[in-house]
Design a protein around this motif. Sequence first.
Motif, PDB file in Angstrom:
ATOM      1  N   SER A   1      -5.732  -6.537  -1.388  1.00 37.79           N
ATOM      2  CA  SER A   1      -4.644  -5.581  -1.300  1.00 37.79           C
ATOM      3  C   SER A   1      -3.624  -6.012  -0.240  1.00 37.79           C
ATOM      4  O   SER A   1      -2.407  -6.001  -0.487  1.00 37.79           O
ATOM      5  N   LYS A   2      -4.111  -6.412   0.934  1.00 35.31           N
ATOM      6  CA  LYS A   2      -3.226  -6.856   2.008  1.00 35.31           C
ATOM      7  C   LYS A   2      -2.490  -8.132   1.630  1.00 35.31           C
ATOM      8  O   LYS A   2      -1.312  -8.308   1.995  1.00 35.31           O
TER       9      LYS A   2
ATOM     10  N   THR B   1       0.699  -1.001   6.403  1.00 36.44           N
ATOM     11  CA  THR B   1       0.162   0.030   7.294  1.00 36.44           C
ATOM     12  C   THR B   1      -0.911   0.824   6.570  1.00 36.44           C
ATOM     13  O   THR B   1      -0.677   1.341   5.476  1.00 36.44           O
ATOM     14  N   GLN B   2      -2.084   0.906   7.160  1.00 34.74           N
ATOM     15  CA  GLN B   2      -3.177   1.643   6.551  1.00 34.74           C
ATOM     16  C   GLN B   2      -2.928   3.150   6.654  1.00 34.74           C
ATOM     17  O   GLN B   2      -2.245   3.632   7.562  1.00 34.74           O
ATOM     18  N   PHE B   3      -3.505   3.890   5.714  1.00 35.05           N
ATOM     19  CA  PHE B   3      -3.331   5.344   5.703  1.00 35.05           C
ATOM     20  C   PHE B   3      -3.955   5.966   6.955  1.00 35.05           C
ATOM     21  O   PHE B   3      -5.018   5.551   7.410  1.00 35.05           O
ATOM     22  N   TYR B   4      -3.289   6.957   7.485  1.00 39.21           N
ATOM     23  CA  TYR B   4      -3.819   7.707   8.618  1.00 39.21           C
ATOM     24  C   TYR B   4      -3.343   9.151   8.506  1.00 39.21           C
ATOM     25  O   TYR B   4      -2.351   9.445   7.838  1.00 39.21           O
TER      26      TYR B   4
ATOM     27  N   MET C   1       2.012  -0.938  -4.635  1.00 42.15           N
ATOM     28  CA  MET C   1       0.858  -0.207  -4.122  1.00 42.15           C
ATOM     29  C   MET C   1       0.811   1.211  -4.696  1.00 42.15           C
ATOM     30  O   MET C   1      -0.251   1.719  -5.044  1.00 42.15           O
ATOM     31  N   ARG C   2       1.977   1.828  -4.796  1.00 43.15           N
ATOM     32  CA  ARG C   2       2.064   3.189  -5.343  1.00 43.15           C
ATOM     33  C   ARG C   2       1.656   3.218  -6.815  1.00 43.15           C
ATOM     34  O   ARG C   2       0.957   4.120  -7.266  1.00 43.15           O
ATOM     35  N   MET C   3       2.148   2.246  -7.575  1.00 43.08           N
ATOM     36  CA  MET C   3       1.936   2.234  -9.020  1.00 43.08           C
ATOM     37  C   MET C   3       0.568   1.694  -9.427  1.00 43.08           C
ATOM     38  O   MET C   3       0.184   1.807 -10.592  1.00 43.08           O
TER      39      MET C   3
ATOM     40  N   THR D   1       4.348   6.282   8.698  1.00 39.81           N
ATOM     41  CA  THR D   1       4.760   4.900   8.416  1.00 39.81           C
ATOM     42  C   THR D   1       3.944   4.266   7.292  1.00 39.81           C
ATOM     43  O   THR D   1       4.275   3.173   6.841  1.00 39.81           O
ATOM     44  N   HIS D   2       2.876   4.946   6.852  1.00 40.82           N
ATOM     45  CA  HIS D   2       2.103   4.388   5.740  1.00 40.82           C
ATOM     46  C   HIS D   2       2.792   4.698   4.411  1.00 40.82           C
ATOM     47  O   HIS D   2       3.828   5.374   4.366  1.00 40.82           O
ATOM     48  N   ASN D   3       2.210   4.234   3.335  1.00 39.92           N
ATOM     49  CA  ASN D   3       2.857   4.261   2.019  1.00 39.92           C
ATOM     50  C   ASN D   3       2.870   5.641   1.370  1.00 39.92           C
ATOM     51  O   ASN D   3       3.609   5.872   0.414  1.00 39.92           O
TER      52      ASN D   3
END
Length: 384
Positions: free
Chosen positions: A213-214, A227-230, A323-325, A306-308
């Motif tokens: 993924s990265k 940026t990872q989810f937080y 990443m969204r799709m 700042t994450h997606n």
Amino acid sequence: MKKVLHFLHLWFGIGSGIIVFILAVTGCIYAFQLEIQDATQSFRFVEPQKKAFLSPSEFRVIAEKALPNKKIHSVQYADNKTAVVITFFNFDPEYYYLMFANPYTGEIQETRNMDSDFFRFILLGHYYLWLPPTIGQPIAASATLIFVFMLISGLVLWWPKNKAALKQRFKVKWNAQWRRKNYDLHNVLGFYSIPIALIIACTGLIMGFQWFSKSVYWATSGGQTMTQFYEPESKGKPVLDKNTPAIDFLWKKTIAENPTAQTIEMHYPETAKSTIAAVTNPIAGTYYKADYIYYDQYSLKPVPVTHNFGRYHDKITLANKIMRMNYDIHIGAIVGLPGKILAFIISFITASLPVTGFIIWWGRRKKSKKPKVKMGVKKEMVKN
């Protein structure tokens, strides 16, 4: 080169075949999950009424009374014919419930423990092979990575040596013996499925491996780090009196600002530091265009992230869109019902490839074990 690829294709296929088969079959079954549930579960719908929907705070009281000692996570509103969906979710102790309620009256129409739900069972098989996540997830992802190699090596092995042989590679010889038909089914169907199967497999790898993924994000963003989810935090001061629940105020605000949204999901704050999340989706059944807005539960001001998973149009770069799709592409929902049908067909073909491949290998294995007849003996048999 082809000998090496044939050897690797054979033994990687034997090693990963059963896992690929499980992933493909569960993918087939899950492809039309929403359509099947809508057709078979009447509690998901209500009779339209000329009344206002109950607020999130009212549904919280109703839901927690019906399911005490469980932590409420969110409530989702849809159109005037669809039941409200209330989610209870927790990691430790682990539980997951969905409660379906009438949006006008609050009447609970169904409460489902998702641990015993059929499609939840299928999804856990697809993600984790029904093993603990820390064990099953890397195994499933590794088998998917091997499957990508199998598709590419299969294409190289399929590629004919000359134009005369090329004509035979595009169609199944249905009037041949069953072994030849099996061979053609493996090669021909495998060839035609390669483009879509690669897309499904690679989108699966984005969900399965962090490094993959990265890497995709880095390559499509020009070298940026994802940026990872937080979870953002609330730090403001109260601006409403205690008689006005903050989540109700934000729910009405969200409705007013998103009149065309097909679903609106409000997330209850779980701790004193949590935010209130409002998720609006313009296309029900997909996820990529959803807006995630986090509000300070005290000041009611938006908290930027700042994450997606923020506002869709704030993250419009190619890398973020991919990443969204990703999930919607994986299940074919990105292009609606035709995409789901195509994903189902390719998943079905994918499930057949380990089976037809094993039959080819087993047939050749049995053939190679047949005793060789010496020339002199063979001549004597012909005379007799």
